[in-house]
Motif scaffolding. Structure first.
Motif, mmCIF file in Angstrom:
data_model
loop_
_atom_site.group_PDB
_atom_site.id
_atom_site.type_symbol
_atom_site.label_atom_id
_atom_site.label_comp_id
_atom_site.label_asym_id
_atom_site.label_seq_id
_atom_site.Cartn_x
_atom_site.Cartn_y
_atom_site.Cartn_z
ATOM 1 N N ARG A 37 0.833 -1.205 0.000
ATOM 2 C CA ARG A 37 0.000 0.000 0.000
ATOM 3 C C ARG A 37 0.870 1.259 0.000
ATOM 4 N N ALA A 38 1.964 1.210 0.746
ATOM 5 C CA ALA A 38 2.863 2.362 0.796
ATOM 6 C C ALA A 38 3.459 2.641 -0.582
ATOM 7 N N VAL A 39 3.838 1.572 -1.287
ATOM 8 C CA VAL A 39 4.377 1.727 -2.644
ATOM 9 C C VAL A 39 3.296 2.272 -3.572
ATOM 10 N N GLU A 91 -8.703 3.678 -2.993
ATOM 11 C CA GLU A 91 -7.809 4.056 -4.094
ATOM 12 C C GLU A 91 -6.415 3.469 -3.885
ATOM 13 N N VAL A 92 -5.916 3.572 -2.663
ATOM 14 C CA VAL A 92 -4.593 3.028 -2.366
ATOM 15 C C VAL A 92 -4.619 1.504 -2.414
ATOM 16 N N SER A 93 -5.718 0.905 -1.969
ATOM 17 C CA SER A 93 -5.856 -0.545 -2.024
ATOM 18 C C SER A 93 -5.747 -1.047 -3.458
ATOM 19 N N LYS A 94 -6.420 -0.357 -4.371
ATOM 20 C CA LYS A 94 -6.366 -0.735 -5.795
ATOM 21 C C LYS A 94 -4.948 -0.543 -6.335
ATOM 22 N N ALA A 95 -4.318 0.568 -5.968
ATOM 23 C CA ALA A 95 -2.953 0.824 -6.435
ATOM 24 C C ALA A 95 -1.994 -0.241 -5.918
ATOM 25 N N ALA A 96 -2.187 -0.673 -4.669
ATOM 26 C CA ALA A 96 -1.333 -1.708 -4.092
ATOM 27 C C ALA A 96 -1.461 -3.014 -4.871
ATOM 28 N N SER A 97 -2.690 -3.364 -5.208
ATOM 29 C CA SER A 97 -2.923 -4.581 -5.990
ATOM 30 C C SER A 97 -2.268 -4.485 -7.358
ATOM 31 N N ASP A 98 -2.344 -3.310 -7.971
ATOM 32 C CA ASP A 98 -1.782 -3.121 -9.312
ATOM 33 C C ASP A 98 -0.254 -3.194 -9.301
ATOM 34 N N ARG A 178 -13.996 -8.506 -6.084
ATOM 35 C CA ARG A 178 -13.845 -9.536 -7.111
ATOM 36 C C ARG A 178 -12.715 -9.190 -8.077
ATOM 37 N N SER A 179 -12.619 -7.904 -8.409
ATOM 38 C CA SER A 179 -11.551 -7.464 -9.297
ATOM 39 C C SER A 179 -10.196 -7.653 -8.630
ATOM 40 N N ARG A 180 -10.124 -7.324 -7.343
ATOM 41 C CA ARG A 180 -8.874 -7.487 -6.583
ATOM 42 C C ARG A 180 -8.494 -8.962 -6.520
ATOM 43 N N ASP A 181 -9.472 -9.822 -6.273
ATOM 44 C CA ASP A 181 -9.208 -11.265 -6.220
ATOM 45 C C ASP A 181 -8.650 -11.767 -7.549
#
Length: 224
Positions: A37-39, A91-98, A178-181
């Motif tokens: 998440r920090a990244v 927003e940060v959660s999505k960025a972390a996954s990406d 679901r997208s994150r999974d």
């Protein structure tokens, strides 16, 4: 040294379980997801597309992620800044996954995580701890729950933080989960997966204390 690896999808309760397990067994807890998440937060601040591999790799060359404990609370730093309270947004959660799909990011953070596990009796949770970061961990757990239950918990979390007004659409949260999974499970490098030697805990209808009790029983049973 005792090493406990806890993996599972977003919102299943693995970080909460890991933290409580660490407290009850006097272990050190490392929330690896907070490092990603920090990244992700840094990339967002710099306006970098989180799927732009070359730009993220260049960014990581000068990026320093650290974890410091103060009064038993984990604080995550990036380039010397404490971002612990800034990394829990959708927003940060999505960025972390990406950014986590980029091998160079995972390699750099995993190196830190392995060194951490060499210093402490540790409980480490994330997506690929038991399969990639600590494949030789003594105890492995895979914590999961239904998508609907994970969305409900996320909504409750947002309400508790006063953020529900802008994120109150349960249907949208379900789709985001679901997208994150999908992203976490289908990435080519170190994907989220269930390893054969992990104990599966479906927390859909379990309290956090019940989850941790089962973990402790497993650990104590194998330590005898």
């Amino acid at each position: 040294m005792i090493t406990v690896a806890i993996d599972g999808p977003a919102g299943a309760g693995k970080s909460t379980a890991a933290k409580l397990l660490a407290e009850r067994m006097n272990l050190v807890h490392l929330d690896t997801g907070a490092m990603y998440r920090a990244v992700g937060l840094k990339a967002l601040r710099l306006g970098i597309d989180c799927f732009d591999r070359e730009s993220i790799i260049e960014m990581m060359k000068t990026t320093v992620v650290d974890v410091v404990y103060s009064d038993g609370v984990q604080h995550v730093f990036i380039d010397g800044e404490d971002v612990t309270t800034l990394i829990r947004t959708q927003e940060v959660s999505k960025a972390a996954s990406d950014v986590s799909t980029i091998p160079e990011v995972r390699i750099k953070l995993a190196a830190f995580q392995r060194k951490f596990a060499e210093k402490y009796d540790v409980v480490m949770d994330g997506r690929e701890i038991g399969s990639y970061v600590l494949p030789n961990a003594e105890f492995k757990f895979f914590v999961t729950a239904s998508v609907e239950e994970r969305a409900r918990r996320r909504l409750e979390e947002l309400k508790s933080k006063g953020l529900a007004a802008e994120n109150a659409d349960a249907g949208r949260i379900i789709e985001e989960i679901r997208s994150r999974d999908k992203t976490d499970s289908e990435r080519e490098f170190a994907p989220l997966k269930l390893v054969e030697d992990a104990m599966v805990l479906d927390t859909t209808y379990m309290s956090i204390d019940e989850v941790v009790d089962k973990m402790i029983c497993r650990i104590k049973g194998e330590l005898k």
